[in-house]
Design an enzyme around this catalytic site. Structure first.
Site, short mmCIF file in Angstrom:
data_model
loop_
_atom_site.label_atom_id
_atom_site.label_comp_id
_atom_site.label_asym_id
_atom_site.label_seq_id
_atom_site.Cartn_x
_atom_site.Cartn_y
_atom_site.Cartn_z
N ASN A 23 0.80 -1.23 0.00
CA ASN A 23 0.00 0.00 0.00
C ASN A 23 0.84 1.28 0.00
O ASN A 23 0.48 2.26 -0.62
CB ASN A 23 -0.98 -0.01 1.18
CG ASN A 23 -0.29 -0.08 2.52
OD1 ASN A 23 0.75 -0.72 2.68
ND2 ASN A 23 -0.86 0.57 3.51
N GLU B 219 3.69 -5.27 12.32
CA GLU B 219 2.71 -4.18 12.20
C GLU B 219 1.61 -4.70 11.30
O GLU B 219 1.80 -4.88 10.10
CB GLU B 219 3.38 -2.93 11.64
CG GLU B 219 2.57 -1.66 11.86
CD GLU B 219 1.63 -1.36 10.71
OE1 GLU B 219 0.43 -1.69 10.85
OE2 GLU B 219 2.08 -0.81 9.71
N GLU C 44 7.77 0.34 15.87
CA GLU C 44 8.71 0.88 14.90
C GLU C 44 8.82 2.38 15.11
O GLU C 44 8.03 2.98 15.83
CB GLU C 44 8.24 0.57 13.47
CG GLU C 44 8.19 -0.92 13.17
CD GLU C 44 7.84 -1.22 11.73
OE1 GLU C 44 7.45 -0.29 11.00
OE2 GLU C 44 7.98 -2.39 11.32
N ALA D 24 -3.52 -12.16 9.40
CA ALA D 24 -3.45 -13.61 9.17
C ALA D 24 -2.03 -14.02 8.76
O ALA D 24 -1.49 -15.02 9.23
CB ALA D 24 -4.45 -14.03 8.10
N THR D 25 -1.42 -13.23 7.89
CA THR D 25 -0.04 -13.52 7.48
C THR D 25 0.91 -13.35 8.65
O THR D 25 1.83 -14.16 8.84
CB THR D 25 0.38 -12.60 6.32
OG1 THR D 25 -0.54 -12.75 5.25
CG2 THR D 25 1.77 -12.95 5.83
N CYS E 132 -3.39 1.29 6.45
CA CYS E 132 -3.81 0.57 7.65
C CYS E 132 -4.31 1.51 8.74
O CYS E 132 -4.94 1.06 9.70
CB CYS E 132 -2.67 -0.30 8.17
SG CYS E 132 -1.16 0.61 8.54
#
Length: 480
Positions: free
Chosen positions: A150, A248, A461, A229-230, A282
């Site tokens: 993104n 994140e 981060e 999920a990843t 996000c």
């Protein structure tokens, strides 16, 4: 036709197995390039190059490492137009957005951490007459950085820069959906004279390349930005290998608008926080809760300003809404729009795919979409859509707004609109959110930590937190 290569040991190289993937331009739906379909063998070669480069890079004084990062920042600035054009073509976002945000923020990442490297201080503790204890922060070693599609160059550099600054060597995997600017960055690193093997960029899919990176025993830490999920899958792979993890992940962010707010500012910024980058950030505020006394006024102004959003060719100066990143993602978002109808939502605006005439007639465009009359606990209000879809919901009390805001499994960001300073602090601290903006949105200070609570991630981060993540603290005790 753009032909992308891996960046291994200071050179641009083809994938070892000779396999490639098509790269599709979202605004046209057409293939415009190819990128390596790398596998475990490419990851292994990248790790080997990083391991070979590590001893010299970690011994280099922080100020000298910083000068390499500053040089890369200068080259990003000098190539802003070329990088912005590539980012827009690869991602579908308006060129104006890439020029104003993505590329300048990528340069600032290298600039900030290039200077921060020389200011990363350690602690000393004196036990009077007994011992001196001091802390040494060693680079953790070779690290893996996996970034999303993104904000491709912006988030790619946000991970790489602090790792390099503290003396780590990096194997990085950009998203296979948006690989172009990571490839161009590889060229700039060569131009900057970055020593071979210090940064390696391996292109490929998550299962074919990303999994091999996370599982490789030579990788000591993983920094990942992407879906929850990843992230869960990567954590399951990394945990038994005792790797450090920074994750994140997703968000379903609330935007709380109180009746005493600056209504004009709240509406204008909420349009941006809802639909910037086609809602594919996000941090977008996809659940807008408005105090009932101003609900109708907010809704009317919001819908009126929404009409000014221009869907079109991302290269056109007047475009504010570009294409969604892929055909698969477009259909995912359209599926959530159907779900919102099934759950009883009242469609206030948008909701349909758009055909843009001319070269973009086959692109993946979608109207900015607004629903109301959906319960806070429905799937539309609980699951991350990651597209230009928001819901409006009135609330009566602060407690009610907080309950709804905190009701999801996510906790990445939140926004509050109020003129009451006491309420702003009280509500902010009651929100289950790693980042809270008050009377603003997407304001960034690189000195501050960034990350999510609950299913929105692990670790932080930005600022000193990023430098700490890529280091290991060692205590040295000297008897007096």
């Amino acid at each position: 036709m753009l032909h992308i290569l891996n960046y291994l040991n200071g050179q641009l190289t083809p994938p070892l197995a000779g396999r490639y993937l098509d790269n599709v331009e979202p605004a046209t739906g057409r293939v415009y390039g190819q990128l390596p379909d790398s596998g475990p063998e490419d990851v292994a070669a990248a790790v080997a190059a990083a391991e070979a480069a590590l001893p010299a890079w970690r011994r280099l004084p922080a100020e000298e490492r910083g000068r390499f990062l500053m040089r890369i920042a200068e080259l990003i600035d000098a190539n802003l137009e070329r990088l912005a054009q590539a980012e827009s073509q690869d991602n579908g976002k308006p060129l104006s957005l890439a020029r104003a945000m993505d590329i300048p923020r990528a340069a600032s990442n290298f600039h900030f951490f290039g200077t921060a490297a020389g200011h990363f201080a350690t602690e000393a503790h004196v036990q009077d007459g007994v011992a001196l204890n001091y802390t040494v922060c060693h680079p953790v070693g070779v690290v893996g950085c996996i970034s999303p599609w993104n904000l491709p160059l912006y988030l790619f550099t946000w991970k790489i820069a602090p790792a390099l600054a503290v003396g780590c060597c990096v194997v990085a995997k950009p998203s296979e959906i948006t690989p172009a600017t990571a490839f161009l960055l590889s060229e700039l690193c060569i131009e900057a004279g970055l020593p071979p093997g210090v940064l390696n960029v391996v292109h490929g899919t998550g299962p074919g390349c990303g999994q091999a990176l996370v599982a490789h025993p030579g990788i000591r830490a993983i920094s990942f930005t992407g879906g929850t999920a990843t992230g869960r899958h990567l954590a399951a792979t990394a945990a038994p290998l005792f790797k450090k993890l920074s994750l994140e992940l997703g968000g379903k962010n609330p935007n709380l608008v109180f009746a005493d707010c600056d209504l004009a500012a709240a509406v204008a910024t909420s349009i941006r926080s809802s639909f910037a980058n086609q809602g594919q950030i996000c941090l977008c505020g996809s659940r807008i809760f408005v105090e009932r006394p101003i609900y109708e006024a907010f809704k009317a102004a919001f819908l009126q300003q929404l009409q000014a959003q221009k869907i079109g060719d991302p290269l056109a100066a007047e475009t504010t809404q570009g294409a969604l990143v892929s055909e698969a993602h477009l259909h995912k978002v359209l599926g959530y729009i159907r779900l919102a109808h099934e759950e009883g939502g009242r469609l206030l605006a948008g909701g349909h795919r758009v055909t843009v005439p001319g070269r973009c007639e086959s692109g993946y465009f979608l109207e900015p979409t607004v629903f109301e009359n959906l319960p806070p606990d429905c799937r539309t209000n609980q699951e991350e859509i990651f597209g230009p879809v928001v819901t409006l919901t009135p609330f009566d009390t602060e407690e009610e707004a907080l309950t709804w805001a905190n009701s999801t499994d996510y906790g990445l960001s939140a926004t509050i609109w109020t003129r009451d300073l006491t309420r702003a602090h009280r509500v902010a601290q009651a929100l289950h959110s790693g980042v809270v903006w008050v009377n603003t949105w997407l304001h960034r200070d690189l000195r501050t930590p960034f990350g999510g609570m609950k299913n929105s991630g692990v670790g932080r981060e930005g600022g000193l937190e990023a430098l700490r993540f890529f280091t290991e603290a060692q205590n040295v005790c000297v008897k007096l």
